[in-house]
Design a protein around this motif. Structure first.
Motif, PDB file in Angstrom:
ATOM      1  N   ARG A  65      45.324  34.448  33.216  1.00  0.00           N
ATOM      2  CA  ARG A  65      44.510  33.616  33.225  1.00  0.00           C
ATOM      3  C   ARG A  65      44.515  32.696  34.817  1.00  0.00           C
ATOM      4  N   LEU A  68      42.311  34.923  37.215  1.00  0.00           N
ATOM      5  CA  LEU A  68      40.744  34.781  37.108  1.00  0.00           C
ATOM      6  C   LEU A  68      40.504  33.286  37.341  1.00  0.00           C
ATOM      7  N   TYR A  71      40.363  33.497  41.092  1.00  0.00           N
ATOM      8  CA  TYR A  71      38.962  33.878  41.701  1.00  0.00           C
ATOM      9  C   TYR A  71      37.909  32.920  41.440  1.00  0.00           C
ATOM     10  N   LEU A  77      34.411  34.535  41.569  1.00  0.00           N
ATOM     11  CA  LEU A  77      33.789  34.517  40.482  1.00  0.00           C
ATOM     12  C   LEU A  77      33.107  33.226  40.183  1.00  0.00           C
ATOM     13  N   VAL A  83      33.030  40.060  32.715  1.00  0.00           N
ATOM     14  CA  VAL A  83      34.266  40.638  32.940  1.00  0.00           C
ATOM     15  C   VAL A  83      34.326  41.974  32.074  1.00  0.00           C
ATOM     16  N   ILE A  97      40.064  35.787  29.600  1.00  0.00           N
ATOM     17  CA  ILE A  97      38.664  35.864  30.231  1.00  0.00           C
ATOM     18  C   ILE A  97      37.904  34.505  29.564  1.00  0.00           C
ATOM     19  N   CYS A 100      38.945  30.932  30.804  1.00  0.00           N
ATOM     20  CA  CYS A 100      38.341  30.687  32.043  1.00  0.00           C
ATOM     21  C   CYS A 100      36.973  30.522  32.256  1.00  0.00           C
ATOM     22  N   LEU A 102      34.683  32.802  31.445  1.00  0.00           N
ATOM     23  CA  LEU A 102      33.907  34.130  31.710  1.00  0.00           C
ATOM     24  C   LEU A 102      33.632  34.666  30.544  1.00  0.00           C
ATOM     25  N   MET A 133      38.746  44.763  34.024  1.00  0.00           N
ATOM     26  CA  MET A 133      40.060  44.567  33.628  1.00  0.00           C
ATOM     27  C   MET A 133      40.515  45.734  32.847  1.00  0.00           C
ATOM     28  N   ILE A 159      41.207  43.561  38.092  1.00  0.00           N
ATOM     29  CA  ILE A 159      42.307  42.814  37.687  1.00  0.00           C
ATOM     30  C   ILE A 159      43.273  43.527  36.815  1.00  0.00           C
TER      31      ILE A 159
END
Ligand SMILES: *Cc1c(COP(=O)(O)O)cnc(C)c1O
Length: 373
Positions: A65, A68, A71, A77, A83, A97, A100, A102, A133, A159
């Motif tokens: 976490r 991410l 970034y 990001l 992702v 993911i 965050c 995403l 990832m 990542i």
């Protein structure tokens, strides 16, 4: 059970005296957050991986976490970016993911390696994909020339979910030269959950990175978002690692190669001695590209095989009985067609592989499997 799956007291027995002494030193030090043991752990992980930065954190999910989120804070990001993540991973990869903001783009694995298939990643790519990832699932490094070619061509942030592959080594260079799992891409997340190849006495994790800026952001995020005391530049969390866990890990990390070698010898016995036509064995490699976090066989008769093994004293486990897109919390992904993830969840069966299983035990387990019809 005559053949237990895993017993953490047995796993930790060789280190117990040293661990007790190290924990006592922490107790006597009067410092219970941060301090020398945590700094030593960070140095140990930099040395192990060849990456220049490490931030010890609360657990593996928080490590993912924070990478991410880091970034996002750096503007590399943006919310809604996609992702790529393997469809057959442990749920934590995906939770990081979506937590965050995403969007996970599930990529099916190669049925041989069970890691992201680069050809399928190439086919699934679109312009909204900004990061990938790779998960070194069961301890097998998800890294080859084709994968590197793809991430470099698309300029993706890489990542690594390295929860299962501490000490593993790729046979081709990472983006920054290091071949060590967790330091192949831009940033790697480690977990020291007690059952991992190197486990703490509770939850623990780490972020390892080649990116100076990311390391600073993650360090701040883990400490309420503060860059200095009572000065908060991010809306952060408290995701610090405590020095008791760091002290345990500092005893165990120097033995990572031995620990992984012990697992490989068990895998070798399974590989040479299991010969039941209804059982597909994992690809055996006699090098550190696989550190055997799990020894996962596949069988169309998995559930019968598992019951048979249990009746014969062999404990097994399933990693994992439902893929992320089948979890109730991800009903929004339930309509996706991910047949390999579904197949793996139906057919995978993990055999005992740890200090609790002697080579003789492994041979006996293989013999029992061979008698299954
Ligand atoms: C264990 C694990 C995690 C999560 O680590 P925790 O320390 O338990 O939060 C993430 N990804 C994978 C693949 C794991 O096996």
């Amino acid at each position: 059970m005559k053949y237990p799956f895993l017993d953490l007291a047995t796993v930790n027995a060789p280190y117990l005296e040293q661990i007790k002494a190290a924990v006592n030193r922490v107790i006597d030090s009067g410092r219970y957050v941060g301090g020398a043991e945590v700094e030593t752990l960070e140095r140990n992980l930099c040395e192990l991986t060849g990456a220049p930065h490490c931030v010890a954190v609360s657990n593996g999910l928080d490590a993912l976490r924070m990478i991410l989120r880091g970034y996002l804070e750096l503007g590399r990001l943006r919310k809604g970016d996609k992702v790529m993540v393997p469809s057959n991973t442990y749920i934590a990869s995906v939770l990081a993911i979506t937590d965050c903001g995403l969007e996970p783009l599930f990529v099916e694995p190669s049925i041989e390696t069970l890691n992201i298939d680069p050809q399928k990643a190439i086919a699934a790519y679109d312009e909204r994909v900004k990061a990938i990832m790779p998960v070194h699932l069961y301890g097998r490094v998800a890294w080859d020339d084709e994968f590197v070619g793809f991430v470099k061509e698309k300029d993706l942030i890489v990542i690594e979910d390295n929860a299962q592959a501490i000490g593993a080594e790729s046979d081709c260079d990472g983006i920054y030269g290091s071949r060590q799992a967790g330091a192949l891409g831009d940033a790697g997340a480690f977990s020291f959950y007690p059952t991992k190849n190197i486990g703490a006495f509770g939850d623990a994790g780490a972020v390892v990175t080649h990116d100076n800026e990311l390391a600073s952001v993650v360090r701040a995020l883990a400490n309420y978002g503060s860059d200095r005391r009572y000065h908060n530049i991010y809306e952060g969390w408290n995701c610090r690692l405590d020095p008791v866990q760091a002290a345990v890990l500092n005893v165990k990390i120097p033995h990572v190669k031995e620990e992984n070698a012990l697992r490989r010898e068990i895998a070798r016995v399974y590989d040479t001695q299991i010969n039941n036509p209804d059982v597909k064995k994992p690809m055996f490699v006699d090098n550190d590209t696989m550190v055997w976090h799990q020894y996962v066989i596949m069988s169309a008769k998995r559930d019968e095989l598992r019951a048979y093994l249990s009746a014969n004293g062999v404990a097994t486990d399933i990693h994992y009985p439902e893929p992320p897109h089948r979890q109730p919390c991800y009903s929004r992904y339930a309509a996706l067609s991910l047949p390999l993830a579904d197949k793996i969840s139906r057919e995978a069966l993990s055999l005992p592989i740890s200090r609790c299983t002697s080579l003789q035990d492994a041979a006996s387990i293989a013999e029992i499997i061979n008698l299954f019809r």
